[in-house]
Scaffold this motif. Structure first.
Motif, short mmCIF file in Angstrom:
data_model
loop_
_atom_site.label_atom_id
_atom_site.label_comp_id
_atom_site.label_asym_id
_atom_site.label_seq_id
_atom_site.Cartn_x
_atom_site.Cartn_y
_atom_site.Cartn_z
N PHE A 1 68.98 25.23 56.03
CA PHE A 1 69.99 24.65 55.82
C PHE A 1 71.17 25.58 56.48
CE2 PHE A 1 67.65 22.14 52.83
CZ PHE A 1 68.04 20.63 53.15
N ARG A 2 71.02 26.98 56.03
CA ARG A 2 72.15 27.90 56.18
C ARG A 2 71.78 29.20 57.24
NH1 ARG A 2 71.10 26.76 51.14
NH2 ARG A 2 72.10 25.19 50.19
N TYR A 3 71.50 30.18 56.88
CA TYR A 3 71.04 31.20 57.64
C TYR A 3 69.71 31.74 57.08
CZ TYR A 3 76.03 30.98 58.91
OH TYR A 3 77.17 30.64 59.22
N PRO A 4 68.78 32.28 58.15
CA PRO A 4 67.41 32.86 57.77
C PRO A 4 67.76 33.98 56.76
CG PRO A 4 67.33 32.54 60.20
CD PRO A 4 68.94 32.05 59.66
N THR A 5 67.10 34.22 55.59
CA THR A 5 67.26 35.28 54.59
C THR A 5 67.04 36.59 55.18
OG1 THR A 5 65.02 35.05 54.14
CG2 THR A 5 66.74 33.91 52.66
N GLU A 6 66.59 36.53 56.30
CA GLU A 6 66.25 37.99 56.92
C GLU A 6 67.78 38.54 57.69
OE1 GLU A 6 64.31 35.24 57.60
OE2 GLU A 6 62.21 35.90 57.34
N TYR A 7 68.41 37.64 57.95
CA TYR A 7 69.98 38.20 58.38
C TYR A 7 70.66 38.93 57.10
CZ TYR A 7 69.52 34.90 62.21
OH TYR A 7 69.17 34.31 63.43
N GLY A 8 70.40 38.68 56.13
CA GLY A 8 71.07 39.08 54.73
C GLY A 8 72.49 38.83 54.77
N SER A 9 72.90 37.36 55.12
CA SER A 9 74.28 36.96 55.07
C SER A 9 74.93 37.10 53.77
CB SER A 9 74.43 35.67 55.94
OG SER A 9 73.63 34.92 55.54
N GLN A 10 76.20 37.40 53.66
CA GLN A 10 76.83 37.28 52.44
C GLN A 10 77.08 35.77 52.05
OE1 GLN A 10 80.28 39.89 52.80
NE2 GLN A 10 79.18 41.16 51.48
#
Lengths: 339, 339
Positions: free
Chosen positions: B146-155
């Motif tokens: 739905f958003r960004y892979p958790t591996e990206y660590g996005s805020q």
């Protein structure tokens, strides 16, 4: 009422009070064109995305079914629907437009009969007077999601199936006139290890056979109980595999006429559809348009519709998973007035 | 039995014979850790993809619920389940493993109560002796989709919610001992024009209020009828909006305790979860783990669980659509022996 292990008998005889079918231009050039209520001349339906076009199909079918049944949408208690799009956006957005309490369901192309089985069970049990079952698919939104955008014009192997652009809806009612839903058999998930999303017929055939066997076992009937048994949508490749499996399992399908919705909606000679048709809308529009029309004409008295679904996602396929499949069966009889 | 326009009363008192809850390590560090049956120490569950980890969660929960209910999977007639993944792959693949006739359902995070409502209706109407309801979600598979892979660590903004890694299953039975499902209200799709997938609580709050209002209207009861009403998962932002809407609509929620599953499973001070929790598993594990445990202890007699779902897809969001939302309510009472 539960009958056997996985079937329901609808002793209160829920009636299919009205139906509506809406299709795209390609389906309008097929042999069943005359049986559909609305045939669109433009596959975009005037929308700016394939997804919005798909949603418009089901919105139109739902509204028309309700109107034809002589009801307003405020009188319909439950809308049971689903589609192929991730998170069922076509059905969810249509449910927003309709504002009818909504139960989202998903069984890929078996959604047509999953929704009809549930709507009939809900009405049969006195849990609704009026319940709407509906489903839709669009060739371009499905290809874009599962394989390649149609704009690429990519080639397909002969085992591939062509997703129907269309929507079918049925208004199930505790009283009124029309064909009667008499039973349903809910299928198990069957997976024979097929991994090719261009060969879904082969993947789905064993699920269809499993559900049909369960139906006969649970109800204590034989194929000859029905004038017609249709699977949908195995198309040519899956139909042949299913026919072979019936022989191996000693199921006497020669007692009846056996066909497949995926082989009925397009003209194999004029339309390039490889193995045949597929998509949530296929068994829905063939059943609600063509078959119930034949029933109203008196040509069919008792049919069993066995909708089949391939439960893959783009991610499961990319991760090398095989394709789990399912089939749900619903029996429909020509009816008089129920009350 | 239909009660009012969109509610069912379960006069035959289907029993929640057993439940099972399985969660990940992050949920195991929250305040409800003791209430869950299995807490995994590794969020991969030893699988090589987040999707397979998610499937393992529901497979474990389903098997444990069936075992705890003293049954074998062959005795369970129907498995009603769904999840957030496109085409419900977690549930479909689990249904393959379980080999129980399967009805796929989708209501985003409302799937927990959609599946429990349907399982209870099926059992109440005599259409099954035993039906399993279940749902699951995984933080990393959901974020990736739905958003960004958790591996990206996005805020994330403070309105965002943290998808629960877990699964909850309930075995509903026509007889036996346990809490009783007494009614359900099926929600309409409500869309107030919110387009931000990082603010789903605000989008879902009006759907929760709409369903709760319908529930009171259909059943002719007031909030004080229940010891506890929980929504799930509005989290802090949505909870405040819902509370404000209850006041505006003159719904006397001060007669009862009102809480939200999305505010219960994590420790806001120790765990960085912004507005709170979400995900199909959230209301499932809070209800089947925590709330039913409180009921068994005698702390709660009568509760209303109102699971809320945001029916967006990555495509609908990318195409600029707003987020249609839905909520389904199920009431549960402490029960003795039913027969």
């Amino acid at each position: 009422m539960l009958k056997g292990h996985q079937s329901w008998i609808f002793e209160n005889k829920p009636v299919i009070r009205s139906t509506a079918t809406v299709v795209g231009p390609f389906e309008g050039r097929g042999p069943l064109a005359e049986d559909f209520d609305i045939v669109h001349g433009d596959s975009t339906l005037g929308q700016d995305s394939w997804e919005k076009a798909e949603r418009t199909l089901i919105e139109e079918a739902a509204k028309l079914a309700i109107e034809s049944g002589g009801l307003t949408k405020e009188q319909v208690q439950f809308y049971i629907g689903g589609d192929l799009m991730a998170q069922l956006i076509s059905s969810s957005f249509a449910a927003r437009t309709l504002s009818i309490p909504f139960l989202g369901v998903f069984g890929a192309c078996s959604t047509s009969m999953e929704s009809l089985a549930l709507a009939s069970m809900i009405v049969n049990s006195g849990s609704a007077k009026f319940a709407l079952a509906g489903t839709c698919s669009h060739n371009s939104s499905a290809e874009k999601q599962f394989r390649y955008p149609t704009e690429y014009g990519s080639q397909k192997p002969p085992t591939a199936q062509y997703t129907v652009t269309g929507a079918g809806a049925a208004l199930v009612s505790s009283e009124g006139e029309g064909p009667v839903v008499t039973s349903a058999t809910i299928g198990r998930v069957i997976d024979m290890g097929i991994t090719d999303p261009f060969n879904m017929g082969a993947a789905m055939a064993p699920a269809a056979v499993d559900t049909i066997e369960a139906h006969f076992r649970d109800l204590g009937v034989e194929p000859g109980h029905y004038d017609l048994i249709v699977t949908g949508d195995l198309a040519k490749v899956g139909y042949e595999i299913a026919s072979e499996l019936f022989r191996k399992h000693n199921i006497p399908m020669d007692q009846t006429e056996y066909s497949d919705c995926g082989m009925m909606i397009y003209d194999y000679e004029q339309q390039m559809v490889q193995s045949g048709a597929s998509g949530c809308a296929c068994s829905a529009v063939v059943t609600y348009g063509h078959l119930l029309k034949r029933m109203r004409k008196g040509e069919l008295k008792r049919i069993l519709v066995v909708a089949t679904g391939a439960l893959l996602s783009p991610i499961s396929y990319q991760q090398g998973e095989s394709i789990p499949c399912i089939a749900h069966a619903v029996s429909i009889e020509a009816g008089g007035v129920s009350s």
